[in-house]
Design a protein around this motif. Structure first.
Motif, PDB file in Angstrom:
ATOM      1  N   GLY A 159       0.803  -1.219   0.000  1.00 31.91           N
ATOM      2  CA  GLY A 159       0.000   0.000   0.000  1.00 31.91           C
ATOM      3  C   GLY A 159       0.830   1.259   0.000  1.00 31.91           C
ATOM      4  N   ARG A 160       0.597   2.131   0.983  1.00 30.99           N
ATOM      5  CA  ARG A 160       1.291   3.419   1.046  1.00 30.99           C
ATOM      6  C   ARG A 160       2.791   3.262   1.262  1.00 30.99           C
ATOM      7  N   ALA A 161       3.238   2.087   1.696  1.00 29.20           N
ATOM      8  CA  ALA A 161       4.667   1.836   1.888  1.00 29.20           C
ATOM      9  C   ALA A 161       5.331   1.295   0.628  1.00 29.20           C
ATOM     10  N   TRP A 162       4.573   1.092  -0.445  1.00 27.78           N
ATOM     11  CA  TRP A 162       5.123   0.548  -1.679  1.00 27.78           C
ATOM     12  C   TRP A 162       6.193   1.483  -2.246  1.00 27.78           C
ATOM     13  N   SER A 163       7.355   0.938  -2.539  1.00 24.91           N
ATOM     14  CA  SER A 163       8.479   1.768  -2.994  1.00 24.91           C
ATOM     15  C   SER A 163       8.213   2.405  -4.355  1.00 24.91           C
ATOM     16  N   GLY A 164       7.324   1.818  -5.149  1.00 22.82           N
ATOM     17  CA  GLY A 164       7.042   2.366  -6.482  1.00 22.82           C
ATOM     18  C   GLY A 164       6.289   3.674  -6.469  1.00 22.82           C
ATOM     19  N   LEU A 165       5.735   4.071  -5.331  1.00 15.20           N
ATOM     20  CA  LEU A 165       5.015   5.348  -5.276  1.00 15.20           C
ATOM     21  C   LEU A 165       5.962   6.522  -5.518  1.00 15.20           C
TER      22      LEU A 165
ATOM     23  N   ALA B   4      10.114  -8.598 -11.567  1.00 18.00           N
ATOM     24  CA  ALA B   4       9.995  -8.453 -10.110  1.00 18.00           C
ATOM     25  C   ALA B   4      11.368  -8.649  -9.484  1.00 18.00           C
ATOM     26  N   LYS B   5      12.020  -7.547  -9.104  1.00 19.37           N
ATOM     27  CA  LYS B   5      13.346  -7.624  -8.502  1.00 19.37           C
ATOM     28  C   LYS B   5      13.251  -7.587  -6.987  1.00 19.37           C
ATOM     29  N   PRO B   6      14.081  -8.380  -6.289  1.00 15.54           N
ATOM     30  CA  PRO B   6      14.011  -8.420  -4.820  1.00 15.54           C
ATOM     31  C   PRO B   6      14.129  -7.062  -4.157  1.00 15.54           C
ATOM     32  N   ARG B   7      14.983  -6.185  -4.692  1.00 13.21           N
ATOM     33  CA  ARG B   7      15.229  -4.929  -3.987  1.00 13.21           C
ATOM     34  C   ARG B   7      13.961  -4.088  -3.850  1.00 13.21           C
ATOM     35  N   TYR B   8      13.039  -4.176  -4.827  1.00 14.76           N
ATOM     36  CA  TYR B   8      11.810  -3.400  -4.720  1.00 14.76           C
ATOM     37  C   TYR B   8      11.002  -3.839  -3.505  1.00 14.76           C
ATOM     38  N   TYR B   9      10.901  -5.149  -3.286  1.00 15.23           N
ATOM     39  CA  TYR B   9      10.140  -5.674  -2.152  1.00 15.23           C
ATOM     40  C   TYR B   9      10.842  -5.370  -0.828  1.00 15.23           C
ATOM     41  N   LEU B  10      12.162  -5.439  -0.834  1.00 17.42           N
ATOM     42  CA  LEU B  10      12.903  -5.173   0.397  1.00 17.42           C
ATOM     43  C   LEU B  10      12.813  -3.702   0.793  1.00 17.42           C
ATOM     44  N   TRP B  11      12.824  -2.812  -0.183  1.00 17.58           N
ATOM     45  CA  TRP B  11      12.614  -1.395   0.124  1.00 17.58           C
ATOM     46  C   TRP B  11      11.218  -1.181   0.709  1.00 17.58           C
TER      47      TRP B  11
ATOM     48  N   GLY C 282      20.977 -10.347   2.507  1.00 16.50           N
ATOM     49  CA  GLY C 282      21.365 -11.345   1.513  1.00 16.50           C
ATOM     50  C   GLY C 282      20.473 -12.571   1.536  1.00 16.50           C
ATOM     51  N   VAL C 283      20.115 -13.031   2.734  1.00 20.28           N
ATOM     52  CA  VAL C 283      19.233 -14.198   2.848  1.00 20.28           C
ATOM     53  C   VAL C 283      17.846 -13.876   2.296  1.00 20.28           C
ATOM     54  N   LEU C 284      17.298 -12.713   2.684  1.00 18.97           N
ATOM     55  CA  LEU C 284      15.982 -12.317   2.193  1.00 18.97           C
ATOM     56  C   LEU C 284      15.984 -12.176   0.668  1.00 18.97           C
ATOM     57  N   LYS C 285      17.060 -11.616   0.144  1.00 21.70           N
ATOM     58  CA  LYS C 285      17.158 -11.450  -1.304  1.00 21.70           C
ATOM     59  C   LYS C 285      17.196 -12.794  -2.011  1.00 21.70           C
ATOM     60  N   LEU C 286      17.931 -13.753  -1.453  1.00 21.36           N
ATOM     61  CA  LEU C 286      18.018 -15.083  -2.060  1.00 21.36           C
ATOM     62  C   LEU C 286      16.646 -15.755  -2.095  1.00 21.36           C
ATOM     63  N   VAL C 287      15.905 -15.660  -0.996  1.00 21.46           N
ATOM     64  CA  VAL C 287      14.566 -16.257  -0.949  1.00 21.46           C
ATOM     65  C   VAL C 287      13.668 -15.636  -2.016  1.00 21.46           C
ATOM     66  N   LEU C 288      13.738 -14.314  -2.130  1.00 24.74           N
ATOM     67  CA  LEU C 288      12.917 -13.628  -3.129  1.00 24.74           C
ATOM     68  C   LEU C 288      13.350 -13.974  -4.556  1.00 24.74           C
ATOM     69  N   GLU C 289      14.644 -14.109  -4.784  1.00 22.54           N
ATOM     70  CA  GLU C 289      15.140 -14.486  -6.118  1.00 22.54           C
ATOM     71  C   GLU C 289      14.496 -15.791  -6.582  1.00 22.54           C
ATOM     72  N   LEU C 290      14.288 -16.718  -5.645  1.00 21.23           N
ATOM     73  CA  LEU C 290      13.710 -18.009  -5.992  1.00 21.23           C
ATOM     74  C   LEU C 290      12.205 -17.917  -6.228  1.00 21.23           C
ATOM     75  N   ALA C 291      11.543 -17.012  -5.518  1.00 21.34           N
ATOM     76  CA  ALA C 291      10.085 -16.949  -5.571  1.00 21.34           C
ATOM     77  C   ALA C 291       9.542 -15.994  -6.629  1.00 21.34           C
ATOM     78  N   LEU C 292      10.253 -14.915  -6.912  1.00 14.83           N
ATOM     79  CA  LEU C 292       9.687 -13.838  -7.724  1.00 14.83           C
ATOM     80  C   LEU C 292       9.473 -14.165  -9.193  1.00 14.83           C
ATOM     81  N   PRO C 293      10.215 -15.093  -9.806  1.00 10.39           N
ATOM     82  CA  PRO C 293       9.868 -15.441 -11.185  1.00 10.39           C
ATOM     83  C   PRO C 293       8.409 -15.873 -11.348  1.00 10.39           C
TER      84      PRO C 293
END
Length: 338
Positions: free
Chosen positions: A238-244, A276-283, A308-319
């Motif tokens: 929502g309002r915390a979405w980095s794309g805003l 869908a890149k991990p950094r967008y979700y982490l931000w 790094g761990v969170l990014k790795l998990v997202l790399e596997l899931a985001l495709p």
């Protein structure tokens, strides 16, 4: 602190004046004073900033260290080992139309590696078409121009920021500094026109799209990339979405509303890709934690090992998210409507 001066404007897409507030947030990236609101048009569903920063103060939204205005690091594809370069050449020839790079004697391993590289190259390299005349709108300090020139294109650019444009001139002297609507390029001059993360910053995106489509030669392609307000990240955060990225982003597109904008400008969308890149979700996750006064947890998630761990998990899931059409970024290819 008081925010920048704003102005009320109706919906850019349909002209409707009825709207409801969706998200209100301060500038999380560069701390421009004030809070800013995204509304949804009740007539067509388009999301846009209202009230928005006045035209004569838009430049105040961008600090000197704004990322796209910094020193470019073009991701030129011809780097690495000879084996990698052979695979890149095959991928460019096979998937992006660079027939002059084709090597019919490429081995099986080269072709397999080329398939793996193909998707990444589609995002970083324009497809070859026509006689190789390329324009990048909102070129920043020239990263995309550097890639295109390395691939053999005749390149030109448009950039509002003078300091960024000065850096982009290392790749071309054919560069307009100023508004896209004032650029002097002739109709039908370019085979490919790109606008990466530009449209959401413009006061009149439909007029800009109309201008870009007019610059296309017969058979030419317009490529536009924007954050996806219809993606998973916007729904989750929502309002915390980095794309805003308020107040710099004046418009917030979904695949549907971006298609409508292209059609209103006289074009036709021929393909749409999601990323869908991990950094967008982490931000966004970090923003969300801070909104809930969990700053310590947000800082912990930004520590290198945890990040790094969170990014790795997202790399596997985001495709899967991209394949489902819910990516953080959408990129469309459009042509002139016949």
């Amino acid at each position: 602190m008081a925010g920048l001066p704003t102005v009320e404007r109706p919906c850019t897409l349909c002209g409707g004046d009825r709207a409801e507030a969706v998200w209100t947030t301060p500038d999380r990236a560069f701390a421009v004073p004030g809070t800013y609101t995204v509304v949804r048009c009740l007539d067509c569903g388009f999301l846009y900033q209202r009230p928005r920063v006045r035209d004569d103060r838009l430049a105040d939204c961008y600090p000197d260290h704004y990322p796209r205005h910094q020193e470019p690091s073009p991701r030129v594809p011809f780097k690495g080992s000879p084996a990698r370069i052979r695979a890149v050449r095959w991928a460019l020839a096979r998937h992006l139309g660079y027939a002059s790079l084709r090597d019919e004697h490429a081995g099986v391993l080269t072709r397999l590696r080329a398939r793996w590289l193909g998707r990444r190259l589609r995002w970083s390299c324009p497809p070859w078409t026509g006689s190789g005349r390329y324009l990048d709108v909102g070129c920043g300090s020239g990263g995309a121009l550097g890639v295109a020139r390395a691939l053999g294109w005749q390149v030109a650019g448009i950039e509002m920021d003078e300091a960024a444009a000065a850096k982009a001139r290392r790749f071309t002297d054919d560069l307009h500094v100023g508004d896209v609507l004032d650029a002097p390029f002739a109709s039908g001059r370019f085979d490919v026109v790109t606008a990466f993360h530009v449209l959401e910053h413009l006061a009149d995106p439909v007029a800009a799209l109309r201008r870009m489509l007019d610059w296309l030669a017969p058979g030419g392609l317009l490529i536009v990339e924007v954050p996806n307000a219809g993606g998973l990240g916007a729904r989750l955060f929502g309002r915390a979405w980095s794309g805003l990225e308020l107040p710099r982003h004046l418009s917030h597109f979904t695949p549907h509303t971006l298609t409508r904008a292209v059609e209103k400008a006289g074009g036709r969308v021929v393909w749409c890709l999601h990323q869908a890149k991990p950094r967008y979700y982490l931000w966004s996750w970090s923003n969300c934690l801070r909104d809930r006064r969990l700053g310590g947890l947000a800082r912990l998630s930004e520590v290198r090992p945890v990040y790094g761990v969170l990014k790795l998990v997202l790399e596997l899931a985001l495709p899967l998210v991209s394949r489902a059409g819910r990516g953080e970024v959408i990129r469309i290819g459009a042509v002139r409507a016949r």
